[in-house]
Write a protein that holds these residues in place. Structure first.
Motif, mmCIF file in Angstrom:
data_model
loop_
_atom_site.group_PDB
_atom_site.id
_atom_site.type_symbol
_atom_site.label_atom_id
_atom_site.label_comp_id
_atom_site.label_asym_id
_atom_site.label_seq_id
_atom_site.Cartn_x
_atom_site.Cartn_y
_atom_site.Cartn_z
ATOM 1 N N ALA A 131 -8.547 -15.870 11.383
ATOM 2 C CA ALA A 131 -9.084 -15.493 10.070
ATOM 3 C C ALA A 131 -10.271 -16.363 9.671
ATOM 4 O O ALA A 131 -11.137 -15.928 8.905
ATOM 5 N N THR A 132 -10.333 -17.583 10.196
ATOM 6 C CA THR A 132 -11.433 -18.494 9.825
ATOM 7 C C THR A 132 -12.580 -18.475 10.828
ATOM 8 O O THR A 132 -13.711 -18.789 10.468
ATOM 9 N N THR A 133 -12.307 -18.087 12.092
ATOM 10 C CA THR A 133 -13.374 -18.095 13.099
ATOM 11 C C THR A 133 -13.974 -16.709 13.331
ATOM 12 O O THR A 133 -15.022 -16.590 13.964
ATOM 13 N N MET A 134 -13.312 -15.657 12.829
ATOM 14 C CA MET A 134 -13.813 -14.298 12.995
ATOM 15 C C MET A 134 -13.790 -13.564 11.652
ATOM 16 O O MET A 134 -13.312 -12.435 11.549
ATOM 17 N N VAL A 135 -14.344 -14.193 10.650
ATOM 18 C CA VAL A 135 -14.262 -13.697 9.267
ATOM 19 C C VAL A 135 -14.832 -12.287 9.128
ATOM 20 O O VAL A 135 -14.260 -11.432 8.449
ATOM 21 N N THR A 136 -15.958 -12.020 9.779
ATOM 22 C CA THR A 136 -16.651 -10.736 9.577
ATOM 23 C C THR A 136 -16.277 -9.683 10.613
ATOM 24 O O THR A 136 -16.857 -8.603 10.630
ATOM 25 N N GLN A 137 -15.300 -9.991 11.463
ATOM 26 C CA GLN A 137 -14.946 -9.070 12.543
ATOM 27 C C GLN A 137 -13.959 -8.002 12.082
ATOM 28 O O GLN A 137 -12.997 -8.293 11.370
ATOM 29 N N ARG A 138 -14.205 -6.774 12.501
ATOM 30 C CA ARG A 138 -13.200 -5.717 12.428
ATOM 31 C C ARG A 138 -12.597 -5.562 13.811
ATOM 32 O O ARG A 138 -13.298 -5.702 14.817
ATOM 33 N N SER A 139 -11.332 -5.258 13.880
ATOM 34 C CA SER A 139 -10.636 -5.207 15.170
ATOM 35 C C SER A 139 -11.201 -4.109 16.056
ATOM 36 O O SER A 139 -11.842 -3.157 15.590
ATOM 37 N N SER A 140 -10.944 -4.243 17.354
ATOM 38 C CA SER A 140 -11.349 -3.196 18.294
ATOM 39 C C SER A 140 -10.683 -1.874 17.951
ATOM 40 O O SER A 140 -11.270 -0.802 18.128
ATOM 41 N N THR A 141 -9.454 -1.945 17.423
ATOM 42 C CA THR A 141 -8.750 -0.727 17.003
ATOM 43 C C THR A 141 -9.468 -0.073 15.827
ATOM 44 O O THR A 141 -9.613 1.157 15.772
ATOM 45 N N ALA A 142 -9.932 -0.891 14.893
ATOM 46 C CA ALA A 142 -10.703 -0.373 13.754
ATOM 47 C C ALA A 142 -11.999 0.276 14.230
ATOM 48 O O ALA A 142 -12.398 1.342 13.732
ATOM 49 N N GLN A 185 -9.881 -0.284 7.619
ATOM 50 C CA GLN A 185 -11.293 -0.409 8.011
ATOM 51 C C GLN A 185 -11.898 -1.639 7.315
ATOM 52 O O GLN A 185 -12.916 -1.567 6.620
ATOM 53 N N ILE A 186 -11.282 -2.769 7.578
ATOM 54 C CA ILE A 186 -11.593 -3.982 6.838
ATOM 55 C C ILE A 186 -11.724 -5.173 7.786
ATOM 56 O O ILE A 186 -11.091 -5.219 8.848
ATOM 57 N N GLU A 187 -12.570 -6.146 7.395
ATOM 58 C CA GLU A 187 -12.794 -7.338 8.197
ATOM 59 C C GLU A 187 -11.641 -8.316 8.009
ATOM 60 O O GLU A 187 -10.953 -8.318 6.983
ATOM 61 N N TYR A 188 -11.462 -9.183 9.007
ATOM 62 C CA TYR A 188 -10.345 -10.124 8.994
ATOM 63 C C TYR A 188 -10.363 -11.026 7.755
ATOM 64 O O TYR A 188 -9.324 -11.288 7.151
ATOM 65 N N GLY A 189 -11.530 -11.526 7.395
ATOM 66 C CA GLY A 189 -11.625 -12.430 6.253
ATOM 67 C C GLY A 189 -11.161 -11.788 4.958
ATOM 68 O O GLY A 189 -10.460 -12.415 4.153
ATOM 69 N N ARG A 190 -11.548 -10.533 4.736
ATOM 70 C CA ARG A 190 -11.133 -9.827 3.524
ATOM 71 C C ARG A 190 -9.654 -9.461 3.582
ATOM 72 O O ARG A 190 -8.957 -9.484 2.562
ATOM 73 N N MET A 191 -9.164 -9.131 4.775
ATOM 74 C CA MET A 191 -7.743 -8.798 4.943
ATOM 75 C C MET A 191 -6.850 -9.899 4.388
ATOM 76 O O MET A 191 -5.935 -9.645 3.600
#
Length: 316
Positions: free
Chosen positions: A258-269, A211-217
Motif C-alpha cells: 500500500a505504501t510502495t505501489m500507491v497509484t497502482q491498480r491491480s492486474s485484475t483491475a 477500479q481503484i488504486e491501492y493507496g485509495r483502497m
C-alpha cells in the motif's frame, strides 16, 4: 550455455510486466525479443518501446514479434502469459524450444511451474515479481513502482538443490542484476511465491471491483478489515500447504504494498477495464478450491471471487 552477455532472451507474452523486464534487459545491451500482441509489436517496430519509468523516460530499442517461432534458439524465456493461458501457450511453444532453454515463470499464482513442467522437460524456475506497471498505449509502458524479482529452485529441489540448476539461477540473477533489476536467489522460493500470492489475493479483486488504486483502497477502514480477512484465509490455506508465514509477516507485506505501489491498480483491475479475462480463478478462486479441499471456510475470498466472476461474465 552461452556467456551471460551472449544469451538470447525472449519474453513470451510481453504485456506490462514482460515489457518492463524485457525493456530493462534490452536497454542494458542484451539480445531481447518481445513476443506480444500485434498493436504493441507494430508500435515497437516503428518507434521502439517507450518506457516511462520512475528513473528515466525514453524509447528503448528492442526486437518484437507476433510469431511464436521467434522463441527458437532462445537461451532464456521470460514466461509472462496470464495463468489461464499457461498450458495452451507452453504446448504451442514446445516445438520451438531447445532442450536446454531455461523458462522463468513471471506469473501470478503458485502452481504455474508445476503446470509448465507437466508439458516440457526444460529447466523451469519461478520468479516472484514485484513491479507496478501498466501499458499506457501500444508500445508504451508506464512504471509506477518497484521492479525486482526473487528466483530460486522449485519445491522438490529446496532440500538438496542440483548444483547445475543453482549455477543457472546464479547466472540469471547476475544477468538481471546487471540490468538494474534486483534479483536475489532464495533458498525457499515457494514461500516467497506464497507471500506474493497472499498480497495478490488481498488486493487484486478489491482493486478490480472498485477500479481503484491501492493507496485509495486502504484509506477506507472497512476495506482494510476486508483485506485482513482475505489474508487470514490465505494464511490458513498456506499452513495446510506447509508454508510458514506468520500473521505479523503477512501484515508487514500487505502494508508495504500500500505504501510502495500507491497509484497502482491491480492486474485484475486492468483486465476488467480492458474487458479481458482475468486470473481470478488462479488467485482467490484457488483459495476457495483449496479451502474446500482442506475443510477451511473462505467466505471473504469466496465473496470477492464471485463478484469478479460476475463482472467478468457480463463485461464482454
Amino acid at each position: 550455455m552461452r556467456e551471460i552477455k551472449e544469451k538470447k532472451i525472449v519474453v513470451m507474452g510481453a504485456g506490462a510486466v514482460g515489457c518492463y523486464f524485457g525493456g530493462m534487459l534490452s536497454r542494458a545491451g542484451h539480445d531481447v525479443t518481445l513476443i506480444a500482441r500485434p498493436e504493441h509489436v507494430n508500435a515497437i517496430e516503428m518507434h521502439g518501446l517507450h518506457m516511462d519509468c520512475m528513473a528515466f523516460q525514453e524509447f528503448v530499442s528492442v526486437r518484437a514479434s507476433v510469431e511464436l517461432s521467434a522463441i527458437a534458439d532462445a537461451d532464456l524465456v521470460l514466461f509472462c502469459v496470464k495463468s489461464p493461458d499457461t498450458l495452451a501457450t507452453i504446448e504451442l511453444i514446445r516445438p520451438h524450444l531447445k532442450p536446454q532453454t531455461i523458462i522463468l515463470s513471471l506469473q501470478n499464482g503458485v502452481d504455474n511451474c508445476e503446470r509448465i513442467r507437466s508439458v516440457v522437460a526444460n529447466p523451469v524456475f519461478p520468479a516472484v515479481v514485484y513491479v507496478a506497471t501498466m501499458m499506457a498505449g501500444p508500445g508504451r509502458l508506464k512504471h509506477n513502482g518497484r521492479g525486482e524479482l526473487v528466483i530460486g529452485p522449485w519445491e522438490g529441489e529446496i532440500e538438496s538443490p542440483d548444483p547445475i540448476q543453482m549455477q543457472m539461477l546464479s547466472e540469471i540473477s547476475a544477468l538481471l542484476s546487471r540490468a538494474l533489476i534486483p534479483c536475489p536467489v532464495s533458498s525457499d522460493v515457494r514461500r516467497e511465491l506464497w507471500f506474493k500470492f497472499l498480497v495478490n489475493c488481498s488486493y487484486n479483486a478489491i482493486s478490480a471491483i472498485g477500479q481503484i488504486e491501492y493507496g485509495r483502497m486502504v484509506s477506507v477502514e472497512s476495506v482494510k478489515e476486508l483485506i485482513e480477512n482475505l489474508a487470514d484465509e490465505v494464511l490458513a490455506i498456506a499452513h495446510h500447504e506447509h508454508i510458514n508465514i506468520t500473521k505479523a509477516e503477512a501484515s508487514a507485506a500487505i502494508d508495504m504494498i500500500a505504501t510502495t505501489m500507491v497509484t497502482q491498480r491491480s492486474s485484475t483491475a486492468q483486465d476488467i477495464a480492458r474487458k479481458k479475462s482475468t486470473e481470478i480463478d488462479f488467485l482467490n478462486g484457488l483459495v476457495v478450491r483449496k479451502g474446500r479441499q482442506y475443510g477451511i471456510a473462505t467466505p471473504a475470498n469466496q465473496s470477492v471471487y464471485a463478484l469478479v466472476k460476475m463482472i467478468e461474465t457480463y463485461n464482454h
